[in-house]
Design an enzyme around this catalytic site. Sequence first.
Site, mmCIF file in Angstrom:
data_model
loop_
_atom_site.group_PDB
_atom_site.id
_atom_site.type_symbol
_atom_site.label_atom_id
_atom_site.label_comp_id
_atom_site.label_asym_id
_atom_site.label_seq_id
_atom_site.Cartn_x
_atom_site.Cartn_y
_atom_site.Cartn_z
ATOM 1 N N HIS A 155 0.761 -1.182 -0.055
ATOM 2 C CA HIS A 155 0.032 0.168 0.183
ATOM 3 C C HIS A 155 0.924 1.384 0.023
ATOM 4 O O HIS A 155 0.500 2.254 -0.720
ATOM 5 C CB HIS A 155 -0.876 0.254 1.369
ATOM 6 C CG HIS A 155 -1.762 -1.076 1.458
ATOM 7 N ND1 HIS A 155 -1.869 -1.980 2.445
ATOM 8 C CD2 HIS A 155 -2.837 -1.460 0.584
ATOM 9 C CE1 HIS A 155 -2.745 -2.580 2.356
ATOM 10 N NE2 HIS A 155 -3.520 -2.382 1.085
ATOM 11 N N LYS A 169 -16.684 -7.388 5.688
ATOM 12 C CA LYS A 169 -15.547 -7.668 5.874
ATOM 13 C C LYS A 169 -15.282 -8.128 7.216
ATOM 14 O O LYS A 169 -15.388 -7.213 8.106
ATOM 15 C CB LYS A 169 -14.514 -6.875 5.152
ATOM 16 C CG LYS A 169 -13.834 -7.377 3.777
ATOM 17 C CD LYS A 169 -12.598 -6.847 3.634
ATOM 18 C CE LYS A 169 -11.931 -7.298 2.310
ATOM 19 N NZ LYS A 169 -10.788 -6.443 1.935
ATOM 20 N N ARG A 203 -2.053 -5.617 -8.354
ATOM 21 C CA ARG A 203 -0.997 -6.551 -8.201
ATOM 22 C C ARG A 203 -0.706 -7.480 -9.503
ATOM 23 O O ARG A 203 0.256 -7.381 -9.790
ATOM 24 C CB ARG A 203 -1.349 -7.230 -6.966
ATOM 25 C CG ARG A 203 -1.076 -6.237 -5.671
ATOM 26 C CD ARG A 203 -1.582 -6.668 -4.525
ATOM 27 N NE ARG A 203 -3.110 -6.970 -4.521
ATOM 28 C CZ ARG A 203 -4.020 -7.338 -3.390
ATOM 29 N NH1 ARG A 203 -3.476 -7.515 -2.365
ATOM 30 N NH2 ARG A 203 -5.192 -7.267 -3.451
ATOM 31 N N SER A 237 -3.176 -8.122 2.674
ATOM 32 C CA SER A 237 -3.485 -7.954 4.148
ATOM 33 C C SER A 237 -3.685 -9.340 4.522
ATOM 34 O O SER A 237 -3.345 -9.632 5.808
ATOM 35 C CB SER A 237 -4.161 -7.179 4.394
ATOM 36 O OG SER A 237 -3.983 -5.784 4.023
HETATM 37 P P1 ADP Z 1 -10.179 -3.754 -0.135
HETATM 38 O O1 ADP Z 1 -10.716 -4.300 0.898
HETATM 39 O O2 ADP Z 1 -10.868 -2.567 -0.636
HETATM 40 O O3 ADP Z 1 -9.467 -4.562 -1.294
HETATM 41 P P2 ADP Z 1 -7.382 -3.450 0.433
HETATM 42 O O4 ADP Z 1 -6.748 -2.731 1.606
HETATM 43 O O5 ADP Z 1 -7.090 -4.817 0.708
HETATM 44 O O6 ADP Z 1 -8.743 -3.046 0.556
HETATM 45 O O7 ADP Z 1 -6.767 -2.874 -0.905
HETATM 46 C C1 ADP Z 1 -7.063 -1.476 -1.139
HETATM 47 C C2 ADP Z 1 -6.260 -1.389 -2.412
HETATM 48 O O8 ADP Z 1 -4.801 -1.413 -2.432
HETATM 49 C C3 ADP Z 1 -6.514 -2.224 -3.734
HETATM 50 O O9 ADP Z 1 -6.828 -1.681 -4.817
HETATM 51 C C4 ADP Z 1 -5.741 -3.440 -3.549
HETATM 52 O O10 ADP Z 1 -5.631 -4.059 -4.932
HETATM 53 C C5 ADP Z 1 -4.370 -2.523 -3.291
HETATM 54 N N1 ADP Z 1 -3.487 -3.279 -2.640
HETATM 55 C C6 ADP Z 1 -3.398 -4.257 -1.657
HETATM 56 N N2 ADP Z 1 -2.196 -4.669 -1.331
HETATM 57 C C7 ADP Z 1 -1.472 -4.358 -2.143
HETATM 58 C C8 ADP Z 1 -0.195 -4.422 -2.615
HETATM 59 N N3 ADP Z 1 0.759 -5.365 -1.700
HETATM 60 N N4 ADP Z 1 0.528 -3.547 -3.676
HETATM 61 C C9 ADP Z 1 -0.122 -2.720 -4.031
HETATM 62 N N5 ADP Z 1 -1.577 -2.678 -3.935
HETATM 63 C C10 ADP Z 1 -2.116 -3.331 -3.024
#
Ligand code: ADP
Length: 160
Positions: free
Chosen positions: A18, A42, A91, A129
């Site tokens: 992130h 979630k 990703r 995550s």
């Molecule tokens: P959500 O529940 O909205 O998917 P996340 O926190 O899992 O929330 O992800 C938010 C955004 O960040 C999404 O667009 C996801 O693809 C992106 N994201 C999550 N992990 C990574 C990572 N390792 N690298 C880049 N982007 C990421």
Amino acid sequence: MPRTALYPGSFDPVSYGHLDLIKRATKIYDKVIVAVANNLHKKLLFSSEERVDMLREALRDFDRVDVVAFDGLVVDFARKNQIKVLLRGLRMVSDFEYEFRLALTNRRMADDIETVFLMPSEQFSFLSSTLLKELATMGADITAFVPPCVEKRLRERLRQ
Ligand code: ADP
């Protein structure tokens, strides 16, 4: 008008993936607002206050990045704050279908708001995550994936 992007997500918890995306976004936009969703559907490990705290701590040195919590639809929040760009991360190809559906749904609700996708560095492209939490539960070393403040909180939470 400063160019502002809204980066919405669960961030449960924030990872270096992130943060990599946020850093890239600050090169394109004047301001990035990280919006922490109170995702009711979630199952989350951290409360929205905890997720916001971890992000703020991890982003302490980023002066053009704000962290806020929000409820409800992302497009409503964006409109209320007059933001025209939603930022999401791609990703792997496996993200594509979900993100495509989400972006088109948001477009249907708010045609004046665009979704922009950024790719993280390949060293974080496998990181989620969910994976982080699984690794931490099993006692793996996650220092390469999360900032120290997040690692500490994960350890504390999973020890309970
Ligand atoms: P959500 O529940 O909205 O998917 P996340 O926190 O899992 O929330 O992800 C938010 C955004 O960040 C999404 O667009 C996801 O693809 C992106 N994201 C999550 N992990 C990574 C990572 N390792 N690298 C880049 N982007 C990421």
